[in-house]
Design a protein around this motif. Sequence first.
Motif, PDB file in Angstrom:
ATOM      1  N   MET A  90       0.857  -1.191   0.000  1.00  0.00           N
ATOM      2  CA  MET A  90       0.000   0.000   0.000  1.00  0.00           C
ATOM      3  C   MET A  90       0.889   1.236   0.000  1.00  0.00           C
ATOM      4  N   PHE A  91       0.490   2.241  -0.779  1.00  0.00           N
ATOM      5  CA  PHE A  91       1.301   3.437  -0.921  1.00  0.00           C
ATOM      6  C   PHE A  91       0.414   4.678  -0.834  1.00  0.00           C
ATOM      7  N   VAL A  92       0.977   5.753  -0.279  1.00  0.00           N
ATOM      8  CA  VAL A  92       0.303   7.041  -0.200  1.00  0.00           C
ATOM      9  C   VAL A  92       1.137   8.042  -0.984  1.00  0.00           C
ATOM     10  N   LEU A  93       0.486   8.759  -1.919  1.00  0.00           N
ATOM     11  CA  LEU A  93       1.184   9.646  -2.854  1.00  0.00           C
ATOM     12  C   LEU A  93       0.570  11.042  -2.801  1.00  0.00           C
ATOM     13  N   PRO A  94       0.985  11.885  -1.856  1.00  0.00           N
ATOM     14  CA  PRO A  94       0.392  13.223  -1.761  1.00  0.00           C
ATOM     15  C   PRO A  94       1.011  14.194  -2.766  1.00  0.00           C
ATOM     16  N   ASN A  95       0.187  15.131  -3.226  1.00  0.00           N
ATOM     17  CA  ASN A  95       0.689  16.263  -4.007  1.00  0.00           C
ATOM     18  C   ASN A  95       0.009  17.527  -3.486  1.00  0.00           C
ATOM     19  N   GLU A  96       0.152  18.624  -4.195  1.00  0.00           N
ATOM     20  CA  GLU A  96      -0.376  19.880  -3.661  1.00  0.00           C
ATOM     21  C   GLU A  96      -1.897  19.948  -3.681  1.00  0.00           C
ATOM     22  N   ASN A  97      -2.552  19.050  -4.396  1.00  0.00           N
ATOM     23  CA  ASN A  97      -4.009  19.117  -4.533  1.00  0.00           C
ATOM     24  C   ASN A  97      -4.761  17.987  -3.846  1.00  0.00           C
ATOM     25  N   GLN A  98      -4.131  16.843  -3.668  1.00  0.00           N
ATOM     26  CA  GLN A  98      -4.853  15.694  -3.134  1.00  0.00           C
ATOM     27  C   GLN A  98      -3.885  14.661  -2.568  1.00  0.00           C
ATOM     28  N   ILE A  99      -4.464  13.705  -1.842  1.00  0.00           N
ATOM     29  CA  ILE A  99      -3.694  12.581  -1.326  1.00  0.00           C
ATOM     30  C   ILE A  99      -4.159  11.341  -2.072  1.00  0.00           C
ATOM     31  N   LYS A 100      -3.288  10.819  -2.911  1.00  0.00           N
ATOM     32  CA  LYS A 100      -3.609   9.605  -3.649  1.00  0.00           C
ATOM     33  C   LYS A 100      -3.178   8.381  -2.840  1.00  0.00           C
ATOM     34  N   PHE A 101      -3.890   7.285  -3.033  1.00  0.00           N
ATOM     35  CA  PHE A 101      -3.508   6.034  -2.387  1.00  0.00           C
ATOM     36  C   PHE A 101      -3.626   4.892  -3.391  1.00  0.00           C
ATOM     37  N   TYR A 102      -2.757   3.914  -3.220  1.00  0.00           N
ATOM     38  CA  TYR A 102      -2.643   2.812  -4.176  1.00  0.00           C
ATOM     39  C   TYR A 102      -2.352   1.520  -3.426  1.00  0.00           C
ATOM     40  N   GLY A 103      -2.941   0.428  -3.887  1.00  0.00           N
ATOM     41  CA  GLY A 103      -2.654  -0.869  -3.298  1.00  0.00           C
ATOM     42  C   GLY A 103      -2.854  -1.987  -4.291  1.00  0.00           C
ATOM     43  N   GLU A 104      -2.026  -3.016  -4.177  1.00  0.00           N
ATOM     44  CA  GLU A 104      -2.125  -4.178  -5.070  1.00  0.00           C
ATOM     45  C   GLU A 104      -1.701  -5.430  -4.313  1.00  0.00           C
ATOM     46  N   ASN A 105      -2.553  -6.447  -4.301  1.00  0.00           N
ATOM     47  CA  ASN A 105      -2.134  -7.706  -3.673  1.00  0.00           C
ATOM     48  C   ASN A 105      -1.308  -8.513  -4.661  1.00  0.00           C
ATOM     49  N   LYS A 106      -0.008  -8.410  -4.509  1.00  0.00           N
ATOM     50  CA  LYS A 106       0.901  -9.038  -5.460  1.00  0.00           C
ATOM     51  C   LYS A 106       0.961 -10.552  -5.288  1.00  0.00           C
ATOM     52  N   GLU A 107       0.587 -11.018  -4.093  1.00  0.00           N
ATOM     53  CA  GLU A 107       0.531 -12.464  -3.870  1.00  0.00           C
ATOM     54  C   GLU A 107      -0.864 -12.959  -4.212  1.00  0.00           C
ATOM     55  N   VAL A 108      -1.007 -13.581  -5.371  1.00  0.00           N
ATOM     56  CA  VAL A 108      -2.300 -14.073  -5.830  1.00  0.00           C
ATOM     57  C   VAL A 108      -2.492 -15.500  -5.331  1.00  0.00           C
ATOM     58  N   TYR A 109      -3.556 -15.720  -4.598  1.00  0.00           N
ATOM     59  CA  TYR A 109      -3.802 -17.042  -4.042  1.00  0.00           C
ATOM     60  C   TYR A 109      -4.240 -18.022  -5.133  1.00  0.00           C
ATOM     61  N   GLU A 110      -4.067 -19.286  -4.823  1.00  0.00           N
ATOM     62  CA  GLU A 110      -4.233 -20.349  -5.808  1.00  0.00           C
ATOM     63  C   GLU A 110      -5.567 -20.298  -6.540  1.00  0.00           C
ATOM     64  N   HIS A 111      -6.645 -20.006  -5.831  1.00  0.00           N
ATOM     65  CA  HIS A 111      -7.971 -20.077  -6.441  1.00  0.00           C
ATOM     66  C   HIS A 111      -8.537 -18.710  -6.805  1.00  0.00           C
ATOM     67  N   ASP A 112      -7.738 -17.642  -6.665  1.00  0.00           N
ATOM     68  CA  ASP A 112      -8.157 -16.327  -7.120  1.00  0.00           C
ATOM     69  C   ASP A 112      -7.777 -16.161  -8.581  1.00  0.00           C
ATOM     70  N   GLU A 113      -8.657 -15.548  -9.350  1.00  0.00           N
ATOM     71  CA  GLU A 113      -8.401 -15.448 -10.792  1.00  0.00           C
ATOM     72  C   GLU A 113      -7.293 -14.473 -11.129  1.00  0.00           C
ATOM     73  N   SER A 114      -7.065 -13.472 -10.253  1.00  0.00           N
ATOM     74  CA  SER A 114      -6.027 -12.475 -10.509  1.00  0.00           C
ATOM     75  C   SER A 114      -5.786 -11.678  -9.238  1.00  0.00           C
ATOM     76  N   CYS A 115      -4.881 -10.716  -9.329  1.00  0.00           N
ATOM     77  CA  CYS A 115      -4.670  -9.780  -8.230  1.00  0.00           C
ATOM     78  C   CYS A 115      -5.824  -8.773  -8.197  1.00  0.00           C
ATOM     79  N   ARG A 116      -5.837  -7.929  -7.179  1.00  0.00           N
ATOM     80  CA  ARG A 116      -6.778  -6.821  -7.114  1.00  0.00           C
ATOM     81  C   ARG A 116      -5.973  -5.534  -6.968  1.00  0.00           C
ATOM     82  N   ILE A 117      -6.385  -4.502  -7.688  1.00  0.00           N
ATOM     83  CA  ILE A 117      -5.705  -3.217  -7.653  1.00  0.00           C
ATOM     84  C   ILE A 117      -6.693  -2.151  -7.194  1.00  0.00           C
TER      85      ILE A 117
END
Length: 284
Positions: A206-233
Amino acid sequence: MASFIDMSRVPFIPGRLHATNSPYQRYGPKGFMEIKVLGNDSLYVRVDLPGVPDDAIRYRVDAVRQKLVFFSGEETLRDGVKAEDLREYSGSAGLGCDCCEITGVDAKMKDGVLRMIVSRVKVKDHDNKCTRFVPPNAGKSGRYGYQRSSDERYLYDVRSFNIEDILEDHPFVVKGRKDVLARQQRTSDGSFHFSVDMPGVCSDDMFVLPNENQIKFYGENKEVYEHDESCRIFLGAVDKTSCCSSYGIPLLSHDIAWDAEFGVLNIRVSPPPPPRNNNNNNTE
């Protein structure tokens, strides 16, 4: 670390929404719950329970009919969150048929997501493959009731209706907030706290990316479990007007701190300290 995030990988079309369970989810499996049949005829059940510690989930099989798995858990108290806003979850998942019974459950709670392998056995003979689950709408969570394209992979246009009208409340929250974004009132020192649900994403991703106008946030589950079709972003932002202590103080002049635990990102925006008074009063 934020400079290494490749934003070109994040699918986004202005005016479009990926899933109705979260306005910040941009990619990956939709819904607060997912149930599917595995190759060995067991069930895979994924349930989003953000905020619940990995060792605090409770589950049991209905001992009478052996059709359902009951689960429950609670968030733990943390800085910036009121006790009355802590979430408690309770729900069930399992078989909606009369021909099968549950014989075992292998459950794991990790980063705000409960994953269960539910073994079952037929107690009534028939030739049809049983696909009746409880709750019956488990496969619809996260998906629109408005079809905008014949291609099911297409993201739906939300500009023709109010996005708030199609976002889902968490169906298993029995106490506390049901929104994925929690905006807390300011504390006595003027700090602003807010939390964002990113179920399945560990704190290191998880990451927080602030700038002069807003606070952006980002997350990605890079460890994809066996029965999950993909990661989530997940990707989103909070405008500076929502979290600045004063309109005259730039956002980047604030102290912006964050931490993450159990699939929840917590951000604190604190005002800068008042300027020192450099006037020296000399006494004769």
